[in-house]
Design a protein around this motif. Sequence first.
Motif, short mmCIF file in Angstrom:
data_model
loop_
_atom_site.label_atom_id
_atom_site.label_comp_id
_atom_site.label_asym_id
_atom_site.label_seq_id
_atom_site.Cartn_x
_atom_site.Cartn_y
_atom_site.Cartn_z
N THR A 70 1.89 -10.48 -1.49
CA THR A 70 1.35 -9.15 -1.77
C THR A 70 2.49 -8.16 -1.68
O THR A 70 3.39 -8.28 -0.85
CB THR A 70 0.25 -8.79 -0.75
N LYS A 71 2.48 -7.17 -2.55
CA LYS A 71 3.51 -6.15 -2.53
C LYS A 71 3.28 -5.22 -1.37
O LYS A 71 2.17 -4.73 -1.14
CB LYS A 71 3.51 -5.35 -3.83
N GLU A 72 4.35 -5.01 -0.67
CA GLU A 72 4.25 -4.08 0.44
C GLU A 72 4.35 -2.66 -0.10
O GLU A 72 5.05 -2.41 -1.09
CB GLU A 72 5.40 -4.34 1.43
N PRO A 73 3.68 -1.73 0.52
CA PRO A 73 3.80 -0.34 0.05
C PRO A 73 5.23 0.15 0.24
O PRO A 73 5.91 -0.21 1.18
CB PRO A 73 2.82 0.43 0.93
N GLN B 157 8.64 5.50 2.37
CA GLN B 157 8.92 6.87 1.95
C GLN B 157 10.42 7.18 2.06
O GLN B 157 10.97 7.88 1.23
CB GLN B 157 8.10 7.85 2.82
N VAL B 158 11.09 6.63 3.04
CA VAL B 158 12.52 6.87 3.23
C VAL B 158 13.31 6.26 2.06
O VAL B 158 14.23 6.88 1.53
CB VAL B 158 13.00 6.27 4.58
N HIS B 159 12.92 5.07 1.63
CA HIS B 159 13.61 4.44 0.50
C HIS B 159 13.37 5.20 -0.80
O HIS B 159 14.27 5.34 -1.63
CB HIS B 159 13.15 2.98 0.35
N GLN B 160 12.16 5.69 -0.98
CA GLN B 160 11.86 6.47 -2.18
C GLN B 160 12.69 7.75 -2.22
O GLN B 160 13.21 8.14 -3.26
CB GLN B 160 10.38 6.81 -2.24
#
Length: 152
Positions: free
Chosen positions: A12-15, A18-21
């Motif tokens: 499953t893809k992890e969300p 926010q820091v990486h985005q």
Amino acid sequence: MADAGGSKEKKTKEPKNQVHQEAILVETIKKELRQQKLFTNYSVNPFKKSEALTPKPNVYPDENEGEDSSFIDIIHRANLEPEKKYSQPQTTAQEVGWYHEPLLKINRSDARLNFPMIRSEISAYAEEYFKFKPKKYDKSIRSGPETTAKPT
């Protein structure tokens, strides 16, 4: 139970974090700013047909101000033919007719390349025939039956 072909769990893809985005956004902006160049040399488009620029209505024109020679040169260069502007054709469509000078100079005394019109008996007869042929043709031949009938 386990599958015969081996067990594969669905990942499953992890969300996204926010820091990486935010880091990706900052890197993207830095790349864009490196490529971006500030344009400060503003002038009138020489390819648009506008010869006169009116001054602002609330400012009196300066009598001492002369013509801008660089702008006039740009306008004259924009109105030149492509052969005078460029040394080579810029598009494939310009290649047609770009080199319009003949490859060989015309030499009328050279019989290999000069084929003058020779007058024979048939051409003399045709010339005399067309001299005496009437200029106007018979109207009944040109017009159909609908134009020959007179309205009553």
